[in-house]
Design an enzyme around this catalytic site. Structure first.
Site, PDB file in Angstrom:
ATOM      1  N   SER A  46       0.835  -1.205   0.000  1.00  8.61           N
ATOM      2  CA  SER A  46       0.000   0.000   0.000  1.00  8.61           C
ATOM      3  C   SER A  46       0.866   1.251   0.000  1.00  8.61           C
ATOM      4  O   SER A  46       0.532   2.242  -0.643  1.00  8.61           O
ATOM      5  CB  SER A  46      -0.963  -0.003   1.187  1.00  8.61           C
ATOM      6  N   GLU A  47       2.013   1.216   0.719  1.00  6.10           N
ATOM      7  CA  GLU A  47       2.973   2.322   0.664  1.00  6.10           C
ATOM      8  C   GLU A  47       4.403   1.822   0.831  1.00  6.10           C
ATOM      9  O   GLU A  47       4.656   0.815   1.505  1.00  6.10           O
ATOM     10  CB  GLU A  47       2.702   3.382   1.752  1.00  6.10           C
ATOM     11  N   THR A  48       5.312   2.556   0.213  1.00  5.69           N
ATOM     12  CA  THR A  48       6.752   2.392   0.380  1.00  5.69           C
ATOM     13  C   THR A  48       7.311   3.777   0.693  1.00  5.69           C
ATOM     14  O   THR A  48       6.891   4.766   0.087  1.00  5.69           O
ATOM     15  CB  THR A  48       7.406   1.846  -0.904  1.00  5.69           C
ATOM     16  N   HIS A  77       0.325   4.959   8.622  1.00  2.61           N
ATOM     17  CA  HIS A  77       1.195   3.824   8.932  1.00  2.61           C
ATOM     18  C   HIS A  77       2.599   4.019   8.369  1.00  2.61           C
ATOM     19  O   HIS A  77       3.583   3.614   9.007  1.00  2.61           O
ATOM     20  CB  HIS A  77       0.518   2.490   8.538  1.00  2.61           C
TER      21      HIS A  77
END
Length: 280
Positions: A46-48, A77
């Site tokens: 979902s994110e990096t 997060h």
């Protein structure tokens, strides 16, 4: 090609591998926008995030946050996970709290006995959701409008609109229509009933984005931050509570929400699962 320190962490997890994973690349000042975007797309989380030297006075580090498709100015997060990695690598804040620089500005991260918690950023858009928008969102969720207990904009960057429904069972049964929700970021919250749901949390949360397919985020710090400002501010939630998220996806996300004289704080467990190097 250059080698960078890499970590993958589990954020908001109540049990191993039950939170929201985050990839973190440290010392990433040598990477350009295209390299960051390509790696985030390849990771397909979902994110990096990418840790960089700060550019603003008072910041301890800078972070850039990418989804597989785009860059975000702020996300919850990734804030906790990036701070966790920065501290684990020996980062020492200038003051008592850690100050993160990101696209949305400076974000304070507090350390306490329960772990890390970030200060909920101000809402960019708040207030009631008009009838036309509510009709689009409820249709996309497959939800009758009369089942909505309350609705409010809770946008602190990603664009969230928040809805409350009457019970957790109804929330967990939602099966959204991806095309009908195209262009929308929707968070839905429902209270737990201690008699049937237990006392592990006070609220259940789900986060949806629509498009070619509906993406449901496992555990969402930014949404919980926006929801907390709305729910606590209107008396729909107490000054502190635990939110559960990710149940439908087989996760056990737990988000700690607390309000004090300094504002609203969003916290949760953060654990490193993978450490190593990545060649980019």
């Amino acid at each position: 090609m250059t080698t960078y320190i890499f970590h993958q962490v589990d954020v908001f997890a109540a049990a191993p591998l039950k939170g929201n994973p985050l990839a973190v690349v440290a010392g990433a000042d040598g990477l350009d926008d295209g390299q960051m975007a390509a790696f985030a797309n390849w990771m397909n989380l979902s994110e990096t995030t990418f840790l960089l030297k700060p550019t603003q006075p008072g910041a301890d580090y800078r972070v850039r946050i990418f989804t597989p498709e785009t860059e975000l100015s702020f996300a919850g997060h990734p804030t906790l996970g990036s701070c966790h990695v920065w501290l684990a690598m020996g980062g020492v804040p200038q003051g008592r709290d850690v100050v993160q620089e990101c696209g949305a500005g400076l974000v304070t991260v507090r350390r306490d006995a329960d772990g890390l918690a970030f200060a909920a950023p101000p809402l960019r858009r708040a207030g009631p959701v008009d009838a036309a928008d509510l009709a689009v969102v409820t249709r996309g969720l497959g939800l009758s409008p009369d089942r909505v207990v309350a609705a409010n904009w809770v946008d602190n960057g990603p664009g969230w609109v928040g809805l409350m429904v009457g019970d957790r069972e109804e929330l967990l049964a939602l099966r959204p229509d991806s095309q009908a929700l195209a262009g929308w970021d929707v968070g839905v919250v429902a209270p737990w009933n201690p008699e049937c749901d237990g006392d592990g949390a006070s609220f259940e949360v789900r986060a949806f984005t629509g498009g070619a397919a509906v993406f449901e985020d496992p555990v969402t710090g930014s949404l919980n931050a926006g929801l907390a400002k709305w729910l606590i501010g209107t008396g729909l939630a107490p000054q502190s509570y635990i939110a559960s998220q990710g149940t439908v996806l087989g996760r056990m996300g737990r988000v700690r929400v607390a309000r004090d004289e300094a504002g609203i704080w969003i916290g949760g467990a953060t654990v490193t699962r993978i450490s190593g190097q990545v060649a980019l």
